[in-house]
Design a protein around this motif. Structure first.
Motif, PDB file in Angstrom:
ATOM      1  N   MET A   1      50.816  38.490  42.229  1.00 19.83           N
ATOM      2  CA  MET A   1      50.062  38.572  43.410  1.00 19.83           C
ATOM      3  C   MET A   1      49.460  37.235  43.622  1.00 19.83           C
ATOM      4  O   MET A   1      48.702  36.929  42.688  1.00 19.83           O
ATOM      5  CB  MET A   1      48.824  39.737  43.172  1.00 19.83           C
ATOM      6  CG  MET A   1      49.536  41.011  42.997  1.00 19.83           C
ATOM      7  SD  MET A   1      50.518  41.889  44.028  1.00 19.83           S
ATOM      8  CE  MET A   1      52.029  41.798  43.075  1.00 19.83           C
ATOM      9  N   PRO A   2      49.684  36.795  45.037  1.00 16.67           N
ATOM     10  CA  PRO A   2      48.836  35.587  45.178  1.00 16.67           C
ATOM     11  C   PRO A   2      47.347  35.811  45.551  1.00 16.67           C
ATOM     12  O   PRO A   2      46.910  36.864  45.466  1.00 16.67           O
ATOM     13  CB  PRO A   2      49.514  35.080  46.659  1.00 16.67           C
ATOM     14  CG  PRO A   2      49.839  36.511  47.167  1.00 16.67           C
ATOM     15  CD  PRO A   2      50.178  37.438  45.980  1.00 16.67           C
ATOM     16  N   GLY A   3      46.641  34.984  45.771  1.00 22.08           N
ATOM     17  CA  GLY A   3      45.311  34.802  45.998  1.00 22.08           C
ATOM     18  C   GLY A   3      44.244  34.619  44.871  1.00 22.08           C
ATOM     19  O   GLY A   3      44.460  34.481  43.651  1.00 22.08           O
ATOM     20  N   ASP A   4      43.082  34.671  45.032  1.00 22.88           N
ATOM     21  CA  ASP A   4      41.975  34.894  44.295  1.00 22.88           C
ATOM     22  C   ASP A   4      41.991  36.043  43.415  1.00 22.88           C
ATOM     23  O   ASP A   4      42.764  36.902  43.545  1.00 22.88           O
ATOM     24  CB  ASP A   4      40.475  34.527  44.718  1.00 22.88           C
ATOM     25  CG  ASP A   4      40.049  35.610  45.744  1.00 22.88           C
ATOM     26  OD1 ASP A   4      40.482  36.840  45.511  1.00 22.88           O
ATOM     27  OD2 ASP A   4      39.083  35.294  46.665  1.00 22.88           O
ATOM     28  N   TYR A   5      40.918  35.981  42.387  1.00 22.97           N
ATOM     29  CA  TYR A   5      40.843  37.127  41.334  1.00 22.97           C
ATOM     30  C   TYR A   5      40.869  38.386  41.992  1.00 22.97           C
ATOM     31  O   TYR A   5      41.646  39.333  41.661  1.00 22.97           O
ATOM     32  CB  TYR A   5      39.648  36.837  40.410  1.00 22.97           C
ATOM     33  CG  TYR A   5      39.499  37.886  39.405  1.00 22.97           C
ATOM     34  CD1 TYR A   5      40.222  37.775  38.084  1.00 22.97           C
ATOM     35  CD2 TYR A   5      38.388  39.033  39.393  1.00 22.97           C
ATOM     36  CE1 TYR A   5      39.865  38.704  36.973  1.00 22.97           C
ATOM     37  CE2 TYR A   5      38.340  39.820  38.482  1.00 22.97           C
ATOM     38  CZ  TYR A   5      39.137  39.624  37.211  1.00 22.97           C
ATOM     39  OH  TYR A   5      38.894  40.534  36.185  1.00 22.97           O
ATOM     40  N   TRP A   6      39.671  38.599  43.043  1.00 19.26           N
ATOM     41  CA  TRP A   6      39.808  39.823  43.724  1.00 19.26           C
ATOM     42  C   TRP A   6      41.210  40.262  44.431  1.00 19.26           C
ATOM     43  O   TRP A   6      41.500  41.451  44.362  1.00 19.26           O
ATOM     44  CB  TRP A   6      38.757  39.933  44.527  1.00 19.26           C
ATOM     45  CG  TRP A   6      38.357  41.218  45.253  1.00 19.26           C
ATOM     46  CD1 TRP A   6      37.351  42.174  44.884  1.00 19.26           C
ATOM     47  CD2 TRP A   6      39.106  41.638  46.599  1.00 19.26           C
ATOM     48  NE1 TRP A   6      37.594  43.267  45.661  1.00 19.26           N
ATOM     49  CE2 TRP A   6      38.506  42.955  46.703  1.00 19.26           C
ATOM     50  CE3 TRP A   6      39.913  41.341  47.172  1.00 19.26           C
ATOM     51  CZ2 TRP A   6      38.765  43.881  47.613  1.00 19.26           C
ATOM     52  CZ3 TRP A   6      40.174  42.099  48.531  1.00 19.26           C
ATOM     53  CH2 TRP A   6      39.662  43.558  48.759  1.00 19.26           C
ATOM     54  N   GLN A   7      41.757  39.199  45.211  1.00 19.27           N
ATOM     55  CA  GLN A   7      42.988  39.692  46.074  1.00 19.27           C
ATOM     56  C   GLN A   7      44.155  39.933  44.882  1.00 19.27           C
ATOM     57  O   GLN A   7      45.042  40.702  45.365  1.00 19.27           O
ATOM     58  CB  GLN A   7      43.302  38.309  46.667  1.00 19.27           C
ATOM     59  CG  GLN A   7      42.337  38.103  47.862  1.00 19.27           C
ATOM     60  CD  GLN A   7      42.591  36.920  48.738  1.00 19.27           C
ATOM     61  OE1 GLN A   7      43.354  35.887  48.147  1.00 19.27           O
ATOM     62  NE2 GLN A   7      41.936  36.616  49.964  1.00 19.27           N
ATOM     63  N   LYS A   8      44.204  39.339  43.864  1.00 18.73           N
ATOM     64  CA  LYS A   8      45.212  39.891  43.125  1.00 18.73           C
ATOM     65  C   LYS A   8      45.059  41.434  42.692  1.00 18.73           C
ATOM     66  O   LYS A   8      46.190  41.970  42.644  1.00 18.73           O
ATOM     67  CB  LYS A   8      45.174  38.841  41.427  1.00 18.73           C
ATOM     68  CG  LYS A   8      45.714  37.443  41.775  1.00 18.73           C
ATOM     69  CD  LYS A   8      45.611  36.969  40.321  1.00 18.73           C
ATOM     70  CE  LYS A   8      46.309  35.476  40.481  1.00 18.73           C
ATOM     71  NZ  LYS A   8      47.612  35.574  40.826  1.00 18.73           N
TER      72      LYS A   8
END
Length: 753
Positions: A551-558
């Motif tokens: 999953m791309p993105g930061d920690y929350w976005q993953k």
């Protein structure tokens, strides 16, 4: 010309006799009316003394060394009939033992067994070939038998004869290629191998292809074992399974590798972290029940020499690997699963096998299980050998093996590995590395026929089981019955969906609108086969990243991206499969040398991810719309598949009863969409039953499950009504229309419209 005894004795000593029973044992050497002269002969090359015990009068008669070194003979003149006897053997150290003579027993394998085996139709040949403890004429021992048609000589060697291939030479049963010998006193737990003299005169020690149990690697001996001692307690499960239509039932599979799902805290004396099957079962079953999975699928548990093959390079097709315990320990695991309503599926490998010298490779000195020509018999990608599926006895070996797992271990399904490599002659091969079929094409006609015979056979014996094809190409009609031209599998892994979908969710959301077809194209062919949607072990190894790290993105976005990924998967038609560790968002790839990172559940986001997957399974199991009509357009309907600008899709899942309908809306971008509208089929209230952005799953919204949404009288997406919503970022929302107890005028469209 009559063969002289000394010549036969010489062939036994040199290991060139295919039927030592014609010389060894008791024989009539002359006959005078009712009186006969009897000879008892034995071959014990390391004995100091061999004697015959006449059981009737309990007298010992010394045997004389004769013909060749190690050959002993005693003559009993003027006997009216054959008599029962034993042998007393005294070794060079003066130690002696008494036993019945292995060469005094008639063949056990019948001509009918041989006929069926040669025709490829002996579906339970594992009850004949291999090693079987039995009692013959009140004598207990073990019957050994093996198929090795080109061998010059086959012997049983083991801890009971000092691994001396001269001692227990087998007889070949006619032209069948089957060799047999009953050895008294050999019991369960004894170690053995087959010593084979090849046509070139070399000696090779081979593990028993039909062995039920084997030593723990790196040791290679087979172990005499019975599978009939375990007391099963799963009758209710088996009866329910036989009465269940698996196509319309929920199937949510948890795929795992037994060696790394849970491990010892420290390596054992062999340097392994492996738990026993029973310990694994006691931990695994409560977990699977808690998570709501309907089935487990095990990476191959058949015996294999190399840990790094994950079990896919098999040397013991009828033996559960001794890495984790005994056959009874594995039976306990299956039994406990069944008692708790959990099905068990095994990965099974009938395509190829490794080159290990103790295994099937050139078993009798010739290409027996594989093809002779390397263009047909070798797999360049995996360095393995390809089964000769056109040979009756090889087909018999594999089909009986499938029957074996259902019969002896009560398995509920087999996931057949690498089907594409079987049915395409040019799979992973360059021009000149393969041979076309008789019509000039790349179809492996023999393998196709084998798969049809395989599925027809197992479904003829067992009701309610599953045969699942891992087929990575686009072969048509994999899951159609053979009488319609199909291969006859129950399900097929949906590799096309998996590749497209993982490519889509792995890319930065800013680019997803340009690749919207990657999540919609699968519905063009979703009902061409009976599919299982798989996020398997193959997708979290070899640099492909774990599911969470895709999953791309930061920690929350993953985590949010993984939740919408799983939510869309559970909404999409097809049965479900997820590999271990993916349910709680393991960060690193699966490592076959270490256990899962269960400590991650001490961290809030991983624990909440696990809760989300558990609730997805609960949603799936409790709503027929998600499993009842998986393989027909009657069970799915797009609401909107064209909003690529927002990377949003909305669709309906339907059961046989239209009142079971569910509405899915998936937002694959990190943007919030206020006042987002979708078409609605009925003028009703819609209850929100799942929101992946809830705080309990790691989102930022309070738990709003049960909130009701009322339709607006604005037609949209070809529907007479619409729903106005706020779509959270990277989220899936699931709604259930709230129909009245009886049909009312609120329903403005018929179920068929």
């Amino acid at each position: 010309m009559k063969v002289q005894p000394k010549d036969i004795a010489g062939s036994i000593v040199t290991g060139d006799c295919k039927d030592p029973h014609v010389f060894l044992g008791m024989h009539v050497v002359s006959s005078r009316g009712r009186k006969k002269d009897l000879a008892v002969r034995a071959y014990h090359p390391n004995a100091r003394l061999v004697e015959v015990l006449d059981i009737a009068d309990n007298t010992f008669h010394p045997m004389a060394a004769k013909y060749q070194p190690g050959i002993y003979e005693a003559i009993f003149p003027s006997r009216k009939e054959l008599f029962e006897y034993k042998l007393r053997i005294t070794d060079q150290s003066g130690n002696s033992y008494i036993t019945h003579d292995p060469y005094s027993f008639w063949p056990v394998i019948s001509e009918y067994d041989i006929f069926l085996h040669s025709q490829g139709n002996h579906h339970k040949i594992y009850e004949k070939l291999g090693a079987h403890v039995m009692t013959i004429n009140n004598v207990t021992g073990t019957l050994f038998s093996v198929w090795a048609p080109c061998a010059e000589r086959v012997s049983v060697v083991g801890n009971f004869n000092q691994w001396d291939g001269r001692r227990h030479q087998m007889r070949q049963l006619g032209a069948s290629g089957i060799w047999e010998l009953f050895i008294p006193l050999v019991a369960a737990g004894d170690l053995y191998k087959f010593e084979i003299k090849t046509p070139g005169g070399q000696l090779a020690e081979k593990a028993d292809p039909y062995a039920y149990y084997a030593e723990k690697r790196p040791a290679r001996a087979s172990i005499v074992h019975s599978l009939d001692l375990y007391e099963w307690n799963d009758r209710d499960w088996l009866e329910k399974r036989a009465a269940t239509d698996v196509f319309t039932a929920p199937v949510s599979i948890y795929e795992l590798h037994l060696g790394t799902w849970s491990t010892l805290p420290q390596p054992d004396q062999d340097g392994d972290l492996y738990l026993n099957y029973r310990t694994i079962a006691d931990r695994l079953v409560p977990y699977i029940k808690h998570m709501g999975y309907t089935h487990i699928e095990l990476l191959p548990v058949t015996e294999h020499p190399y840990d790094g093959s994950w079990g896919y390079q098999v040397t013991g097709y009828f033996a559960v690997t001794s890495r984790y315990g005994t056959p009874e320990d594995f039976m306990y695991l299956v039994d406990l699963c069944h008692q708790n309503g959990i099905g068990v599926i095994l990965d099974w490998v009938p395509a190829h096998f490794p080159r290990d010298t103790h295994g099937l490779a050139r078993f009798d000195g010739t290409a027996l299980y594989e093809h002779t020509d390397p263009r047909q018999g070798e797999h360049p990608e995996w360095g393995t050998l390809i089964f000769n599926h056109g040979r009756n006895e090889v087909r018999n070996f594999l089909i009986s093996n499938a029957v074996f797992w259902f019969e002896k271990y009560h398995i509920d399904g087999l996931r057949v590995d690498a089907v594409a490599s079987m049915i395409y002659l040019d799979y992973a091969k360059k021009p000149g590395e393969w041979i076309p079929n008789k019509y000039g094409g790349n179809m492996n006609l023999e393998a196709v026929d084998f798969l049809k015979q395989l599925n027809t056979t197992v479904f003829g014996y067992f009701k309610g089981i599953m045969m699942i094809a891992e087929e990575s190409a686009s072969w048509p009609m994999i899951t159609k019955p053979p009488y319609e031209g199909g291969l006859g599998f129950t399900f097929k892994w949906n590799m096309g969906w998996m590749n497209d979908f993982l490519k889509y969710v792995s890319m930065d959301p800013i680019y997803r609108k340009y690749h919207h077809n990657l999540i919609t194209f699968s519905l063009m062919y979703a009902f061409s086969e009976n599919f299982v949607l798989v996020l398997s072990h193959d997708e979290v190894v070899h640099g492909k990243c774990s599911m969470l790290n895709k999953m791309p993105g930061d920690y929350w976005q993953k985590f949010a991206g993984l939740r919408v990924t799983y939510g869309y998967t559970y909404g999409h038609p097809g049965k479900k499969l997820l590999f271990m560790g993916s349910e709680f968002g393991q960060f690193i790839e699966w490592d076959d040398k270490k256990g899962l990172d269960w400590h991650l559940l001490d961290y809030e986001m991983h624990k909440k991810m696990q809760t989300f997957v558990r609730d997805l399974n609960s949603l799936y199991n409790s709503h027929p719309a998600l499993y009842q009509v998986d393989f027909s357009y009657d069970g799915f309907e797009w609401i909107d598949c064209n909003d690529n600008d927002h990377s949003v899709v909305a669709f309906l899942r339907k059961g046989r009863n239209y009142r079971d309908m569910l509405v899915f809306i998936c937002n694959f971008t990190p943007a919030v969409n206020d006042n987002y509208c979708i078409g609605a089929p009925y003028e009703l209230e819609y209850e929100l039953i799942l929101n992946s952005n809830s705080e309990k799953y790691g989102g930022y919204e309070p738990d709003c499950q049960g909130v009701l949404y009322k339709t607006e009288p604005e037609p949209l997406h070809g529907r007479p009504f619409s729903l106005r919503l706020t779509l959270p970022p990277l989220s899936v929302l699931v709604f259930k229309p709230l129909f009245e107890a009886e049909e009312t005028s609120a329903v403005t469209a018929s179920p068929d419209e």
